[in-house]
Design a protein around this motif. Structure first.
Motif, PDB file in Angstrom:
ATOM      1  N   ASP A  15       4.639  -7.661   4.850  1.00  0.00           N
ATOM      2  CA  ASP A  15       5.674  -8.708   4.892  1.00  0.00           C
ATOM      3  C   ASP A  15       5.682  -9.568   3.622  1.00  0.00           C
ATOM      4  N   ASP A  16       4.784  -9.278   2.693  1.00  0.00           N
ATOM      5  CA  ASP A  16       4.793  -9.984   1.405  1.00  0.00           C
ATOM      6  C   ASP A  16       5.482  -9.131   0.334  1.00  0.00           C
ATOM      7  N   ILE A  17       5.825  -9.810  -0.779  1.00  0.00           N
ATOM      8  CA  ILE A  17       6.397  -9.099  -1.918  1.00  0.00           C
ATOM      9  C   ILE A  17       5.256  -8.458  -2.717  1.00  0.00           C
ATOM     10  N   VAL A  18       5.358  -7.161  -3.000  1.00  0.00           N
ATOM     11  CA  VAL A  18       4.355  -6.468  -3.804  1.00  0.00           C
ATOM     12  C   VAL A  18       5.060  -5.740  -4.951  1.00  0.00           C
ATOM     13  N   SER A  19       4.289  -5.454  -6.005  1.00  0.00           N
ATOM     14  CA  SER A  19       4.794  -4.628  -7.111  1.00  0.00           C
ATOM     15  C   SER A  19       3.927  -3.388  -7.186  1.00  0.00           C
ATOM     16  N   ILE A  20       4.552  -2.249  -7.423  1.00  0.00           N
ATOM     17  CA  ILE A  20       3.850  -0.967  -7.367  1.00  0.00           C
ATOM     18  C   ILE A  20       4.137  -0.174  -8.623  1.00  0.00           C
ATOM     19  N   LYS A  21       3.084   0.210  -9.309  1.00  0.00           N
ATOM     20  CA  LYS A  21       3.254   1.019 -10.511  1.00  0.00           C
ATOM     21  C   LYS A  21       3.064   2.487 -10.149  1.00  0.00           C
ATOM     22  N   LEU A  22       4.039   3.319 -10.504  1.00  0.00           N
ATOM     23  CA  LEU A  22       3.947   4.744 -10.226  1.00  0.00           C
ATOM     24  C   LEU A  22       3.491   5.510 -11.462  1.00  0.00           C
ATOM     25  N   LYS A  23       3.098   6.751 -11.244  1.00  0.00           N
ATOM     26  CA  LYS A  23       2.611   7.593 -12.350  1.00  0.00           C
ATOM     27  C   LYS A  23       3.668   7.802 -13.427  1.00  0.00           C
ATOM     28  N   ASP A  24       4.935   7.733 -13.062  1.00  0.00           N
ATOM     29  CA  ASP A  24       5.978   7.909 -14.088  1.00  0.00           C
ATOM     30  C   ASP A  24       6.280   6.596 -14.822  1.00  0.00           C
ATOM     31  N   GLN A  25       5.384   5.610 -14.657  1.00  0.00           N
ATOM     32  CA  GLN A  25       5.436   4.333 -15.392  1.00  0.00           C
ATOM     33  C   GLN A  25       6.504   3.361 -14.882  1.00  0.00           C
ATOM     34  N   ARG A  26       7.259   3.776 -13.868  1.00  0.00           N
ATOM     35  CA  ARG A  26       8.215   2.843 -13.274  1.00  0.00           C
ATOM     36  C   ARG A  26       7.478   1.903 -12.322  1.00  0.00           C
ATOM     37  N   VAL A  27       8.039   0.694 -12.150  1.00  0.00           N
ATOM     38  CA  VAL A  27       7.472  -0.280 -11.227  1.00  0.00           C
ATOM     39  C   VAL A  27       8.490  -0.562 -10.127  1.00  0.00           C
ATOM     40  N   PHE A  28       8.052  -0.562  -8.882  1.00  0.00           N
ATOM     41  CA  PHE A  28       8.886  -0.967  -7.756  1.00  0.00           C
ATOM     42  C   PHE A  28       8.419  -2.319  -7.257  1.00  0.00           C
ATOM     43  N   ARG A  29       9.360  -3.187  -6.924  1.00  0.00           N
ATOM     44  CA  ARG A  29       9.039  -4.488  -6.350  1.00  0.00           C
ATOM     45  C   ARG A  29       9.848  -4.662  -5.084  1.00  0.00           C
ATOM     46  N   GLY A  30       9.210  -5.118  -4.011  1.00  0.00           N
ATOM     47  CA  GLY A  30       9.944  -5.315  -2.769  1.00  0.00           C
ATOM     48  C   GLY A  30       9.013  -5.831  -1.690  1.00  0.00           C
ATOM     49  N   ARG A  31       9.577  -5.992  -0.486  1.00  0.00           N
ATOM     50  CA  ARG A  31       8.789  -6.505   0.633  1.00  0.00           C
ATOM     51  C   ARG A  31       8.097  -5.330   1.320  1.00  0.00           C
ATOM     52  N   LEU A  32       6.787  -5.431   1.491  1.00  0.00           N
ATOM     53  CA  LEU A  32       6.015  -4.340   2.101  1.00  0.00           C
ATOM     54  C   LEU A  32       6.250  -4.337   3.604  1.00  0.00           C
ATOM     55  N   THR A  33       6.822  -3.243   4.119  1.00  0.00           N
ATOM     56  CA  THR A  33       7.160  -3.212   5.541  1.00  0.00           C
ATOM     57  C   THR A  33       6.273  -2.252   6.351  1.00  0.00           C
ATOM     58  N   SER A  34       5.584  -1.343   5.680  1.00  0.00           N
ATOM     59  CA  SER A  34       4.597  -0.511   6.382  1.00  0.00           C
ATOM     60  C   SER A  34       3.710   0.179   5.350  1.00  0.00           C
ATOM     61  N   CYS A  35       2.531   0.620   5.793  1.00  0.00           N
ATOM     62  CA  CYS A  35       1.618   1.350   4.904  1.00  0.00           C
ATOM     63  C   CYS A  35       0.684   2.187   5.765  1.00  0.00           C
ATOM     64  N   ASP A  36       0.092   3.225   5.144  1.00  0.00           N
ATOM     65  CA  ASP A  36      -0.906   4.007   5.858  1.00  0.00           C
ATOM     66  C   ASP A  36      -2.135   4.209   4.972  1.00  0.00           C
ATOM     67  N   MET A  37      -3.102   4.938   5.455  1.00  0.00           N
ATOM     68  CA  MET A  37      -4.383   5.061   4.755  1.00  0.00           C
ATOM     69  C   MET A  37      -4.299   5.873   3.462  1.00  0.00           C
ATOM     70  N   TYR A  38      -3.202   6.631   3.256  1.00  0.00           N
ATOM     71  CA  TYR A  38      -3.014   7.369   2.008  1.00  0.00           C
ATOM     72  C   TYR A  38      -2.258   6.537   0.973  1.00  0.00           C
ATOM     73  N   MET A  39      -1.974   5.255   1.321  1.00  0.00           N
ATOM     74  CA  MET A  39      -1.173   4.360   0.491  1.00  0.00           C
ATOM     75  C   MET A  39       0.303   4.758   0.464  1.00  0.00           C
ATOM     76  N   ASN A  40       0.720   5.705   1.322  1.00  0.00           N
ATOM     77  CA  ASN A  40       2.155   5.825   1.564  1.00  0.00           C
ATOM     78  C   ASN A  40       2.613   4.474   2.066  1.00  0.00           C
ATOM     79  N   LEU A  41       3.808   4.048   1.658  1.00  0.00           N
ATOM     80  CA  LEU A  41       4.258   2.724   2.107  1.00  0.00           C
ATOM     81  C   LEU A  41       5.779   2.616   2.021  1.00  0.00           C
ATOM     82  N   THR A  42       6.321   1.658   2.740  1.00  0.00           N
ATOM     83  CA  THR A  42       7.756   1.377   2.654  1.00  0.00           C
ATOM     84  C   THR A  42       7.973  -0.051   2.170  1.00  0.00           C
ATOM     85  N   LEU A  43       9.043  -0.191   1.367  1.00  0.00           N
ATOM     86  CA  LEU A  43       9.473  -1.497   0.876  1.00  0.00           C
ATOM     87  C   LEU A  43      10.901  -1.746   1.347  1.00  0.00           C
TER      88      LEU A  43
END
Lengths: 75, 75, 75, 75, 75, 75, 75
Positions: A15-43
């Protein structure tokens, strides 16, 4: 292993705002709405940034954990 | 782990239009017709986009989950 | 998980012509003669395409699943 | 899963001449002398090709399955 | 699976001179002194080659199996 | 499998000076202070080399095994 | 396997300042606040460095273990 695990820090950021850096160097920013133990997640309200500039807005995205370099979480 | 898992968000998007970014930077857009826990999925009426331009139309495609960076899902 | 799984779509395509994009950006087209749960598969009358041009003809090929980006299957 | 699996096609090719494309774009051609379920395999009279030109002759080689893109097998 | 497995060919090469191509395109040549089922292995009197030129001599090296493309073994 | 395994050669090198080549082509040199079966390891008095020149000194480092190409060990 | 394992060296560094090199060549420096056996870890007061220059400050970050090359830990 210590009791406090890294993945718990991600859950605490739900429910907080997070920023996520991906291997292709792009960054995603958004509200974290779910996650699992593999760090799969939804924003929600997700934006894609490139060099701090908003490049695209996507609404909701599911990000695959294995391509994540790091996640900025609230202190 | 929280009850609401990222992979569930993908299942909820079944029959909806989704956009999928692959590791080779191409984007696929189409109707989500099936998915599994590895994020393997099938699309119908699939289009391949490059820089928002339609580059090719493929009908039905099966996309391998391990090469997916992210999936844009309906809010 | 929904009952209809992506890998089943591949099995349904057995004996049909499919196109397969590999991580090295090459595309193979041929008749699908076998497949397994890792998306390892064999094609007969296989052609390798580059930018829609036939680059080589191979007869039968075995393609390793982990290097597949996507598979175009019949509707 | 169908009864006829891709890996069986490789076993059927034992003692035949096969061509193998690796992730580094080199092609090996030689007589298939052994294989396992990970597509690890050995060739005798192995040649390394680059753009259809013989670049080197190696005698016997053991090729690691996880770096194989595809294997051309006899029809 | 056939009885004769590729990894057995590596064991048979123990104490022989082998050449090993790594994913970074370098080649190591030396005497094979141990190996395991992941193709981790040790060489003694190891030389690193680049385009058939000896680039460095290392004495004993332990090479990690998952970065090996192929191993040239005695006939 | 032969009794003498490659990972044992690493354990035998504990307290010795080793050189480690990583996938990013950098080399670390230092005293091996611990290792595990994944080739995760720690060095003390670690130096990072580039083309045989000392580029940086780090004190103690933990190196992740899956990014190691090879390890030079004492004869 | 020796009793003292590399991952234990990381646990010993909890609450200390560590530097972490990622596969994309960026370095993170910060206080280690948690870690797990996959080398997933969290830092507080995290800075991203490029060629020893501070490029960005992030507060708290979760770093995914599989993209780590090495971690500099206190002696």
């Amino acid at each position: 292993m210590p009791e406090k695990l890294p993945i718990k820090a991600l859950e605490t950021a739900l429910d907080d705002i997070v920023s996520i850096k991906l291997k292709d160097q792009r960054v995603f920013r958004g509200r974290l709405t779910s996650c699992d133990m593999y760090m799969n997640l939804t924003l929600s309200s997700a934006e894609e940034l490139e060099e701090d500039r908003v490049r695209a807005k996507y609404g909701s995205v599911l990000i695959r954990g294995n391509n994540i370099l790091w996640i900025q979480i609230p202190d």
